[in-house]
Design an enzyme around this catalytic site. Sequence first.
Site, PDB file in Angstrom:
ATOM      1  N   LYS A   1      36.911  36.253  42.938  1.00  0.00           N
ATOM      2  CA  LYS A   1      35.565  36.787  43.125  1.00  0.00           C
ATOM      3  C   LYS A   1      34.561  35.666  43.378  1.00  0.00           C
ATOM      4  O   LYS A   1      33.688  35.778  44.254  1.00  0.00           O
ATOM      5  CB  LYS A   1      35.151  37.607  41.900  1.00  0.00           C
ATOM      6  CG  LYS A   1      35.931  38.912  41.750  1.00  0.00           C
ATOM      7  CD  LYS A   1      35.694  39.571  40.398  1.00  0.00           C
ATOM      8  CE  LYS A   1      36.552  40.821  40.235  1.00  0.00           C
ATOM      9  NZ  LYS A   1      36.418  41.445  38.903  1.00  0.00           N
TER      10      LYS A   1
ATOM     11  N   GLN B   1      34.035  40.414  33.073  1.00  0.00           N
ATOM     12  CA  GLN B   1      35.428  40.678  33.423  1.00  0.00           C
ATOM     13  C   GLN B   1      36.155  41.355  32.259  1.00  0.00           C
ATOM     14  O   GLN B   1      36.114  40.890  31.130  1.00  0.00           O
ATOM     15  CB  GLN B   1      36.131  39.367  33.787  1.00  0.00           C
ATOM     16  CG  GLN B   1      37.565  39.535  34.226  1.00  0.00           C
ATOM     17  CD  GLN B   1      37.702  40.313  35.527  1.00  0.00           C
ATOM     18  OE1 GLN B   1      36.937  40.118  36.459  1.00  0.00           O
ATOM     19  NE2 GLN B   1      38.665  41.225  35.575  1.00  0.00           N
TER      20      GLN B   1
ATOM     21  N   ASP C   1      29.027  46.289  38.672  1.00  0.00           N
ATOM     22  CA  ASP C   1      30.277  47.040  38.523  1.00  0.00           C
ATOM     23  C   ASP C   1      30.039  48.547  38.479  1.00  0.00           C
ATOM     24  O   ASP C   1      30.979  49.333  38.610  1.00  0.00           O
ATOM     25  CB  ASP C   1      31.005  46.612  37.242  1.00  0.00           C
ATOM     26  CG  ASP C   1      32.025  45.513  37.490  1.00  0.00           C
ATOM     27  OD1 ASP C   1      32.528  45.421  38.630  1.00  0.00           O
ATOM     28  OD2 ASP C   1      32.316  44.751  36.558  1.00  0.00           O
TER      29      ASP C   1
END
Length: 300
Positions: A61, A105, A128
């Site tokens: 990412k 994460q 997200d």
Amino acid sequence: MSSAVEAPAAVLIPGKRIAARLSAQVAAEAQAFLHAHGHPPALAVVLAGDDPASGIYVRRKVAECGKAGIRSIGHRLPATVAEADLLALIDDLNRDPAIHGILVQLPLPPHIDASRVLDAIDPRKDVDGFHPVNVGRLSTGTDGLVPCTPLGCMMLLDTVIDDFRGRHAVVIGKSNIVGKPIAMLLLERECTVTVTHIATQGLREIVRGADIVVAAAGAPLLVRGDWIRPGAVVIDVGITRVVDPGSGDRTRIVGDCASAEMAHAAAVTPVPGGVGPMTIACLLANTLRAARAQTRRTAS
């Protein structure tokens, strides 16, 4: 002598190529953002613990952010980090106007309440799309940040389906990360949606009635070719590394679908190279979108 006519093979939806196109578009728009505001869009990436897979995902990412002109700021925390300290970091990032997106994460260390951490993120910076505010906006069809994987799935479907209205979509898996959000996105397109899960009875028969199948169960090769009706579109979200039979310790990556058995489908996504690249490209797009929204808010 007559020759048999071969049935056309399913279209392979090129997720990698579509993701590259989206990432290039984000890069161009991020450059324009930089010229207009004097700073690039910025994403804070928080990694707690030393899970090897999480480390790989984060590095990927961060690398893609760099290619797209998005500034990434990493926060690597030990597995023993206290939940209060992690929440304090989230609060600092929420307050920092130079940070436009926050990504924590998953999975987090077991002593940390992941829901509490995700709920602490400012919804405007929740790239997200997991915050209850963004989930609520998705469920009501109003403006909000959409989870990256379901958003990518819809973009892939858009390349092979012109009109979703009235089509029967079956979603295999009811997770908050993929199953439920993709079901809501399909409903917004006026599909008739069936969501299945581990307790669903007669799964094969349900899937056989679908025009669109989104497999997100995390069960390798669950969906067989005879589950899929001719002409259906199959989106395979699953990705699992399994031992290749008869090859000793050699492994291969497979999805939730036995795609080799699905030549009769209209279109399928490959694993790997299908949904995975789209997830990261949509993360970049969400970060840019969040930066623009926050900049407009500051200017107004």
